[in-house]
Design an enzyme around this catalytic site. Structure first.
Site, PDB file in Angstrom:
ATOM      1  N   HIS A  27       0.966  -1.251   0.061  1.00 24.39           N
ATOM      2  CA  HIS A  27      -0.060  -0.025  -0.154  1.00 24.39           C
ATOM      3  C   HIS A  27       0.978   1.318  -0.026  1.00 24.39           C
ATOM      4  O   HIS A  27       0.194   2.709  -0.464  1.00 24.39           O
ATOM      5  CB  HIS A  27      -0.967  -0.012   0.830  1.00 24.39           C
ATOM      6  CG  HIS A  27      -0.445   0.547   2.644  1.00 24.39           C
ATOM      7  ND1 HIS A  27      -0.279  -0.533   3.231  1.00 24.39           N
ATOM      8  CD2 HIS A  27      -0.423   1.569   3.202  1.00 24.39           C
ATOM      9  CE1 HIS A  27       0.176   0.194   4.602  1.00 24.39           C
ATOM     10  NE2 HIS A  27      -0.061   1.060   4.545  1.00 24.39           N
ATOM     11  N   ASP A  86       1.214  -7.633   2.582  1.00 25.26           N
ATOM     12  CA  ASP A  86       1.337  -6.225   2.392  1.00 25.26           C
ATOM     13  C   ASP A  86       2.950  -5.960   2.046  1.00 25.26           C
ATOM     14  O   ASP A  86       3.420  -5.253   2.731  1.00 25.26           O
ATOM     15  CB  ASP A  86       0.830  -5.171   3.212  1.00 25.26           C
ATOM     16  CG  ASP A  86       0.334  -3.954   2.823  1.00 25.26           C
ATOM     17  OD1 ASP A  86       1.031  -3.525   1.885  1.00 25.26           O
ATOM     18  OD2 ASP A  86      -0.395  -3.522   3.576  1.00 25.26           O
ATOM     19  N   SER A 102       4.118   2.226   8.485  1.00 23.40           N
ATOM     20  CA  SER A 102       3.854   1.234   7.353  1.00 23.40           C
ATOM     21  C   SER A 102       5.083   1.031   6.613  1.00 23.40           C
ATOM     22  O   SER A 102       5.728   1.904   6.179  1.00 23.40           O
ATOM     23  CB  SER A 102       2.678   1.748   6.457  1.00 23.40           C
ATOM     24  OG  SER A 102       1.588   1.631   6.766  1.00 23.40           O
TER      25      SER A 102
HETATM   26  N1  ARG Z   1      -4.890   0.369   7.623  1.00 26.14           N
HETATM   27  C1  ARG Z   1      -3.479   0.564   7.065  1.00 26.14           C
HETATM   28  C2  ARG Z   1      -3.011   1.843   7.103  1.00 26.14           C
HETATM   29  O1  ARG Z   1      -3.477   2.815   7.890  1.00 26.14           O
HETATM   30  C3  ARG Z   1      -3.533   0.103   5.447  1.00 26.14           C
HETATM   31  C4  ARG Z   1      -4.250   1.101   4.824  1.00 26.14           C
HETATM   32  C5  ARG Z   1      -4.406   0.301   3.067  1.00 26.14           C
HETATM   33  N2  ARG Z   1      -5.218  -0.614   2.997  1.00 26.14           N
HETATM   34  C6  ARG Z   1      -6.608  -0.318   2.903  1.00 26.14           C
HETATM   35  N3  ARG Z   1      -7.444  -1.379   2.635  1.00 26.14           N
HETATM   36  N4  ARG Z   1      -7.030   0.784   2.613  1.00 26.14           N
HETATM   37  O2  ARG Z   1      -2.775   2.692   6.394  1.00 26.14           O
HETATM   38  N1  GLU Z   2      -1.179   1.460   7.663  1.00 25.08           N
HETATM   39  C1  GLU Z   2      -0.770   2.576   8.189  1.00 25.08           C
HETATM   40  C2  GLU Z   2       0.299   3.310   7.336  1.00 25.08           C
HETATM   41  O1  GLU Z   2       0.058   3.534   6.276  1.00 25.08           O
HETATM   42  C3  GLU Z   2      -0.110   1.933   9.366  1.00 25.08           C
HETATM   43  C4  GLU Z   2      -1.071   1.715  10.242  1.00 25.08           C
HETATM   44  C5  GLU Z   2      -1.109   2.458  11.508  1.00 25.08           C
HETATM   45  O2  GLU Z   2      -1.868   3.549  11.315  1.00 25.08           O
HETATM   46  O3  GLU Z   2      -0.561   1.796  12.397  1.00 25.08           O
HETATM   47  O4  GLU Z   2       1.379   3.897   7.991  1.00 25.08           O
END
Ligand code: ARG
Ligand code: GLU
Length: 736
Positions: A90, A224, A657
């Protein structure tokens, strides 16, 4: 600010460095060069075997040399002597998407360069490595005196910062960052690489497996990750893209450990967490739980519902909106978890208890009392007073900025409009031509019918939130409209907007006769609404919020200083601010609710269990299913199973991330990519019983690279550790 206070700030800044947290501190995002003084003993007691210098050193190479700020928003790590760089799928999503077309759909099918020539360039993408960090608090605050007002103080600080930057100018990019609300300032020097090429990415059915349904959730089964390579000039220094560039040789790259991590094993996360707010008073926490989050959740819910309906009906819309939908739903889902988590952990009561303890303590000490008695009451009053303004701010951002594409697109015409108004024909022509060029990107993923529906749902919310005070005539007029009339107004606004009516015609008129184009644009309902809402935000809401921010920042700084002084035994760490930090904890499951216990690891069996053929979130590539059936896991298996994800109690946030998860010997065992839903409140109220970060197991990453993608040549570049250290192996053998 009194003179005494300034002196005290200095004293406490220095004391900052000397406080030793007593108990096992899983909470916290620590400044790497202070780990020796603050955390090393604690970390060792939890199972860390390396030293603080192994983590951060400026005189010789250390782990920090392998940690990369990826494109400013994510973390990545160097995993070979040839600049191989690992981050999340991502995080590389935008790059993978930009190289994708219908014929070569890398998002869908994955991409693998089988040699250096096949790697893909990514203009604009940067990879930064921290060279050194120095505390410059005294220099920044030098000459800042008690009698100065806010502007004078800010000007003096700016002047000092300029001087520090000038004095340290050299081969590195420099920046001075405030920490802990300006209680501390750190000079950061970094090398910024500009030639970063895409090497590999799994198909989304692996890299984004579970998509929005599984996002923020445990148990998780997402691979991921994506792989890049950093290139440098022949002198191994940053260089603009050139064919003559060579793979970068890092001062240190991470060793990759294939032995996995068991429950209770020590882990740390080394990366660039973006932003946290751990020292807010209880009333602001209550506002987040009861007002801000619910209001924002509601707006996004209505938007997501509108998008979802159309995305289900139309394949074309689904492709256009997949990425937007993911972005909007990401924060939406996080906020829901955040509210829930704050309630279960009684965040408000917890902050209130701290406030009581603080107040009682300062009341017993005349010195503290004179310094800090005003801090909490004033701070809480400011948050109280700011609340209506914050609601307006959030509602503008949610409805008209993130929530409406036409408005957001039109906000981008401000420069053209001002050139038109200045009658600067030449510049107007250049800018208009540029704008015309960029339009294709907007139209490609734009569905005006859908956008109109969104506007009909969200405009009333926006208007309801706008304060009559300072509102323009147009906003007042719209505010007074009944539902039916407002609906008609929106229908008409979309029907008559030349920007969306005929893209080709609009592009052409911008190029051919920008003056006329802008003149008609200015008369349109669409532009007038865009202009009115934007002006209200910039001229009415923003100055008021900034005024609050300055005061709040000063009081938050004093509150944090006071907390440190009054409770020297408690661990205090500066909030995340996109600078390099270390978090540490243990591999461990958690109890999401009464009667339920989550384990710490997931396996490929779980990936297969979730498989829904043809589903856009849970489909799987045939080859992965075959590898599962034949158990063809190579050297990456754990017994006869293929590990996929695991969780630990490392304190992380957005920006982490792509951060490496390291074991007690500083070896790479996983790749951070998310947090668990019940623990997303850790940005305000970390609680070790619920907060877990989610990582892909490095063995799954390498299995996909090697067995799934047949890109084993990449694994050969890495330094693999495939055996337990001798002592541990011996201990395992004698164990019953
Ligand atoms: N929750 C993770 C973060 O904040 C992954 C986000 C990307 N994935 C998604 N399905 N939107 O960024
Ligand atoms: N998916 C998040 C990022 O893009 C990390 C998840 C979180 O917020 O801990 O940094």
């Amino acid at each position: 600010m009194t003179k005494r206070l300034v002196n005290r700030m200095m004293a406490v800044c220095i004391a900052f460095v000397m406080i030793i947290p007593s108990s096992s501190a899983k909470e916290g995002m620590w400044i790497p060069y202070l780990i020796g003084q603050l955390n090393a003993d604690d970390m060792a007691s939890m199972g860390m075997e390396i030293s603080a210098q192994d983590i951060y050193d400026v005189n010789q190479s250390s782990l920090k040399d392998a940690i990369v700020h990826f494109g400013g928003g994510c973390t990545a790590e160097l995993i070979s002597s040839k600049g191989l760089l690992l981050t999340n799928h991502h995080c590389g999503y935008g790059q993978i998407q930009s190289h994708s077309s219908l014929e070569n759909n890398y998002l869908q099918n994955g991409f693998w360069a089988m040699n250096g020539k096949e790697e893909l360039t990514n203009p604009g993408l940067t990879a930064s490595i921290v060279k050194y960090m120095n505390d410059v608090t005294n220099e920044v605050l030098s000459g800042v005196i008690a009698t100065m007002d806010k502007e004078q103080r800010a000007a003096k600080i700016r002047e000092n910062v300029e001087k520090i930057l000038a004095d340290n100018e050299g081969e590195y990019e420099l920046e001075v960052k405030p920490f802990a609300y300006g209680n501390q300032y750190i000079l950061i020097a970094k090398e910024v690489f500009k030639d970063v090429r895409l090497v590999g990415a799994p198909p989304s059915s692996i890299g984004k497996y579970g998509a929005d349904t599984d996002n923020w959730m445990w148990p998780r089964h997402t691979g991921d990750f994506s792989i890049f390579r950093v290139y440098a000039g022949t002198d191994n220094k940053p260089a603009e893209y050139s064919e003559a560039n060579v793979p970068y040789t890092p001062a240190q790259h991470l060793k990759v450990n294939l032995m996995g991590a068991k429950p209770n094993e020590f882990t740390m996360i080394y990366g660039f967490p973006g932003s946290t707010n751990e020292y807010l008073p209880s009333n602001e926490i209550a506002f987040i739980i009861n007002e801000y989050d619910p209001a924002r959740i509601a707006v996004r819910e209505s938007l997501l519902e509108t998008l979802d309906k159309k995305m289900r009906e139309s394949d074309a819309t689904r492709i256009q909106y997949a990425s937007k939908y993911a972005r909007i739903s990401n924060a939406w889902k996080k906020w829901i978890g955040e509210v829930k988590g704050m309630k279960t952990t009684k965040a408000v009561e917890r902050k209130q208890k701290l406030e009581r303890e603080f107040t009682e303590a300062i009341n017993k000490n005349d010195d503290w009392k004179s310094q800090y008695a005003d801090v909490l009451p004033e701070l809480m009053k400011l948050y109280d007073d700011r609340k209506p303004l914050m609601m307006q701010r959030y509602m503008f951002l949610e409805t008209m900025y993130y929530g409406n594409e036409l408005m957001r697109h039109l906000y981008g015409y401000r420069k053209l409009v001002s050139l038109y108004e200045e009658d600067n024909t030449e510049a107007l022509e250049t800018e208009a031509a540029k704008k015309a060029e960029s339009l294709a990107g907007f139209y490609k993923n734009y569905d005006s019918e859908l956008d109109e529906k969104a506007m009909k749902a969200l405009l009333p919310v926006y208007l309801n939130a706008v304060s009559t005070e300072g509102a323009s005539e147009l906003l007042l007029k719209l505010k007074a409209m009944d539902e039916v009339t407002l609906n008609k107004y929106v229908t008409n606004l979309y029907a008559k907007s030349m920007v969306i009516a005929d893209p080709e015609k609009w592009s052409a008129s911008l190029k051919d006769n920008p003056k006329k184009a802008i003149k008609t644009l200015l008369k349109s309902d669409a532009y007038q609404l865009a202009s009115a809402s934007w002006t209200n935000f910039i001229d009415v809401i923003n100055p008021q919020t900034s005024a609050y921010e300055v005061k709040i920042e000063e009081l938050q700084a004093r509150y944090m200083m006071g907390l440190k002084e009054v409770f020297p035994q408690r661990p205090f760490y500066p909030d995340a601010n996109s600078t390099l930090r270390v978090a540490y904890g243990k591999v461990e499951g958690y109890k999401p609710m009464d009667g339920v216990q989550y384990g710490s690891h997931t396996y490929l069996d779980g990936v297969i269990e979730k498989y829904i053929p043809g589903d856009y979130e849970f489909d799987l590539p045939e080859k992965l299913i075959q590898l599962y059936k034949t158990k063809d896991y190579g050297i990456y298996a754990e017994g006869d199973k293929m590990p996929v994800c695991f969780i630990a109690s490392n304190h992380t946030t957005g920006g982490n991330s792509g951060s490496p998860a390291l074991n007690g010997r500083g070896e790479l065992i996983g790749l951070n990519f998310d947090r668990t839903w019940e623990g997303t409140m850790s940005d305000y109220n970390y609680d070790v019983s619920l907060c877990r970060n989610i990582m892909v197991d490095i063995r799954y990453v390498l299995f996909i690279v090697d067995k799934f993608a047949d890109a084993g040549y990449l694994v050969e570049e890495m330094d693999l550790i495939t055996e337990l250290p001798k002592e541990e192996a011996a201990a395992e053998e004698v164990a019953p």
